[in-house]
Design a protein around this motif. Sequence first.
Motif, PDB file in Angstrom:
ATOM      1  N   THR A  55       0.846  -1.200   0.000  1.00 29.42           N
ATOM      2  CA  THR A  55       0.000   0.000   0.000  1.00 29.42           C
ATOM      3  C   THR A  55       0.883   1.252   0.000  1.00 29.42           C
ATOM      4  OG1 THR A  55      -0.056   0.093   2.430  1.00 29.42           O
ATOM      5  CG2 THR A  55      -1.828  -1.153   1.340  1.00 29.42           C
ATOM      6  N   GLU A  56       0.264   2.377  -0.347  1.00 24.71           N
ATOM      7  CA  GLU A  56       0.938   3.669  -0.207  1.00 24.71           C
ATOM      8  C   GLU A  56      -0.046   4.686   0.345  1.00 24.71           C
ATOM      9  OE1 GLU A  56       4.268   3.405  -3.798  1.00 24.71           O
ATOM     10  OE2 GLU A  56       2.627   4.829  -3.948  1.00 24.71           O
ATOM     11  N   ALA A  57       0.450   5.536   1.242  1.00 27.59           N
ATOM     12  CA  ALA A  57      -0.383   6.584   1.822  1.00 27.59           C
ATOM     13  C   ALA A  57      -0.188   7.894   1.069  1.00 27.59           C
ATOM     14  CB  ALA A  57      -0.028   6.771   3.297  1.00 27.59           C
ATOM     15  N   TYR A  58      -1.289   8.620   0.877  1.00 25.99           N
ATOM     16  CA  TYR A  58      -1.242   9.948   0.265  1.00 25.99           C
ATOM     17  C   TYR A  58      -2.073  10.908   1.107  1.00 25.99           C
ATOM     18  CZ  TYR A  58       1.110   7.980  -3.720  1.00 25.99           C
ATOM     19  OH  TYR A  58       2.041   7.374  -4.518  1.00 25.99           O
ATOM     20  N   ALA A  59      -1.440  11.996   1.528  1.00 28.65           N
ATOM     21  CA  ALA A  59      -2.134  12.980   2.355  1.00 28.65           C
ATOM     22  C   ALA A  59      -2.273  14.288   1.590  1.00 28.65           C
ATOM     23  CB  ALA A  59      -1.362  13.205   3.652  1.00 28.65           C
ATOM     24  N   ASN A  98      -7.897   3.366  -4.866  1.00 31.95           N
ATOM     25  CA  ASN A  98      -7.569   3.864  -3.531  1.00 31.95           C
ATOM     26  C   ASN A  98      -8.754   3.713  -2.597  1.00 31.95           C
ATOM     27  OD1 ASN A  98      -5.043   6.155  -3.849  1.00 31.95           O
ATOM     28  ND2 ASN A  98      -6.191   5.646  -5.683  1.00 31.95           N
ATOM     29  N   ALA A  99      -8.442   3.615  -1.306  1.00 27.76           N
ATOM     30  CA  ALA A  99      -9.466   3.725  -0.270  1.00 27.76           C
ATOM     31  C   ALA A  99      -9.330   5.103   0.365  1.00 27.76           C
ATOM     32  CB  ALA A  99      -9.272   2.641   0.789  1.00 27.76           C
ATOM     33  N   VAL A 100     -10.424   5.870   0.363  1.00 27.57           N
ATOM     34  CA  VAL A 100     -10.409   7.214   0.943  1.00 27.57           C
ATOM     35  C   VAL A 100     -10.360   7.106   2.469  1.00 27.57           C
ATOM     36  CG1 VAL A 100     -11.707   9.371   1.191  1.00 27.57           C
ATOM     37  CG2 VAL A 100     -11.657   8.167  -1.013  1.00 27.57           C
ATOM     38  N   THR A 101      -9.520   7.941   3.080  1.00 26.67           N
ATOM     39  CA  THR A 101      -9.369   7.915   4.537  1.00 26.67           C
ATOM     40  C   THR A 101      -9.618   9.303   5.119  1.00 26.67           C
ATOM     41  OG1 THR A 101      -7.039   8.528   4.721  1.00 26.67           O
ATOM     42  CG2 THR A 101      -7.524   6.242   4.142  1.00 26.67           C
ATOM     43  N   GLY A 102      -9.571   9.374   6.444  1.00 30.44           N
ATOM     44  CA  GLY A 102      -9.600  10.660   7.143  1.00 30.44           C
ATOM     45  C   GLY A 102     -10.965  11.326   7.153  1.00 30.44           C
ATOM     46  N   GLU A 103     -10.925  12.624   7.428  1.00 26.65           N
ATOM     47  CA  GLU A 103     -12.164  13.387   7.575  1.00 26.65           C
ATOM     48  C   GLU A 103     -12.728  13.785   6.224  1.00 26.65           C
ATOM     49  OE1 GLU A 103     -11.788  16.823  10.069  1.00 26.65           O
ATOM     50  OE2 GLU A 103     -10.337  15.822  11.370  1.00 26.65           O
ATOM     51  N   GLU A 104     -14.018  13.892   6.165  1.00 28.53           N
ATOM     52  CA  GLU A 104     -14.676  14.440   4.984  1.00 28.53           C
ATOM     53  C   GLU A 104     -14.184  15.863   4.765  1.00 28.53           C
ATOM     54  OE1 GLU A 104     -18.867  14.032   5.044  1.00 28.53           O
ATOM     55  OE2 GLU A 104     -19.136  14.898   3.047  1.00 28.53           O
ATOM     56  N   VAL A 110      -5.447   5.915   0.457  1.00 26.21           N
ATOM     57  CA  VAL A 110      -4.430   4.854   0.412  1.00 26.21           C
ATOM     58  C   VAL A 110      -4.530   4.126  -0.915  1.00 26.21           C
ATOM     59  CG1 VAL A 110      -3.657   2.678   1.427  1.00 26.21           C
ATOM     60  CG2 VAL A 110      -4.424   4.552   2.916  1.00 26.21           C
ATOM     61  N   LEU A 111      -3.416   4.117  -1.648  1.00 24.05           N
ATOM     62  CA  LEU A 111      -3.338   3.389  -2.917  1.00 24.05           C
ATOM     63  C   LEU A 111      -3.036   1.920  -2.640  1.00 24.05           C
ATOM     64  CD1 LEU A 111      -3.000   3.335  -6.086  1.00 24.05           C
ATOM     65  CD2 LEU A 111      -0.569   3.778  -5.663  1.00 24.05           C
ATOM     66  N   ARG A 240       5.346   3.999   1.562  1.00 20.47           N
ATOM     67  CA  ARG A 240       4.989   2.732   0.907  1.00 20.47           C
ATOM     68  C   ARG A 240       5.169   1.619   1.936  1.00 20.47           C
ATOM     69  NH1 ARG A 240       8.760  -0.969  -2.000  1.00 20.47           N
ATOM     70  NH2 ARG A 240       7.523  -2.394  -3.273  1.00 20.47           N
ATOM     71  N   PHE A 241       4.180   0.766   2.057  1.00 15.79           N
ATOM     72  CA  PHE A 241       4.214  -0.248   3.108  1.00 15.79           C
ATOM     73  C   PHE A 241       4.070  -1.651   2.534  1.00 15.79           C
ATOM     74  CE2 PHE A 241       2.685   3.695   5.020  1.00 15.79           C
ATOM     75  CZ  PHE A 241       3.653   3.873   6.001  1.00 15.79           C
TER      76      PHE A 241
END
Length: 252
Positions: A55-59, A98-104, A110-111, A240-241
């Motif tokens: 996975t990879e995180a994108y903020a 991707n899965a959408v994360t965090g606050e609206e 996350v890819l 990247r994890f």
Amino acid sequence: MSADASPQSRHERMPMSLPRSFYQRDPVAVARDLLNCVLIHETPEGVTIGRISETEAYAQDDPACHAFRGRTPRNAAMFGPAGFAYVYFTYGMHFCFNAVTGEEGVGDAVLIRAVEPLHGRELMSRRRGLTIEAKQGEKHEAEQEAGRGAVNPGEMAIDLQGVRTDAEAEAPARVRIARLLTGGPGKICKAFGIDREQNGQDLTNDGRLRIAAPTEQPRRTVIEASPRIGIRLAAERPWRFTLAGDPFVSRR
DNA sequence: ATCTCGATAGTCT
DNA sequence: GACTATCGAGATC
């Protein structure tokens, strides 16, 4: 109002979706915790299932993130509530999931970069148009080989529908084929039949596209962080994890 | 194993 | 007009 579609029976067969609260956290935490979880897509053609292995995180506060320069029609899903899909089209021919994360209102996601195929390998192979080189240089569809139960003349013993046993699950041939099928974000979308239609879809409601917690004790639990792949900006962020020793990863 | 390159179209400047 | 959260083929070591 009609309860005839028997979601109950599907529920019994399939693991339950991760709850929205799972996704309502920062993308790095979600990216780490999505490892070993199970991606499921049910379509009229059949069901495909895979174990998430990269996975990879994108903020939004991240120059490499599509949401960095604000909301556009393309990235709108990223700004929506957590637990929905953000699927985008890139390089003129590939989709990424991707899965959408965090606050609206915040563009974090996350890819999913690689999965280990667990179910529906033949369907994945067909969707990918996977072909292999036979000895005479003639091309055969891997799917046909698998359907026949044929063993190739070369070293590749293709068993795309084989039973997954502990002893053989990570045999070199199996790993090579798995990486052809789902060893990359574009390959996953192709193999799972994910495209524009899945953009904005809810992943938490036991619908066709969803992600479930691991069904068994994960074989690997040590998480490794490395630089994200294929980006120029903020390339140094180790977001990247992967799981230590896991062979089901994308290139490089 | 590792590299370079082309395909191909949507998005943004 | 430039760029792209990619992939696969072909060249080369």
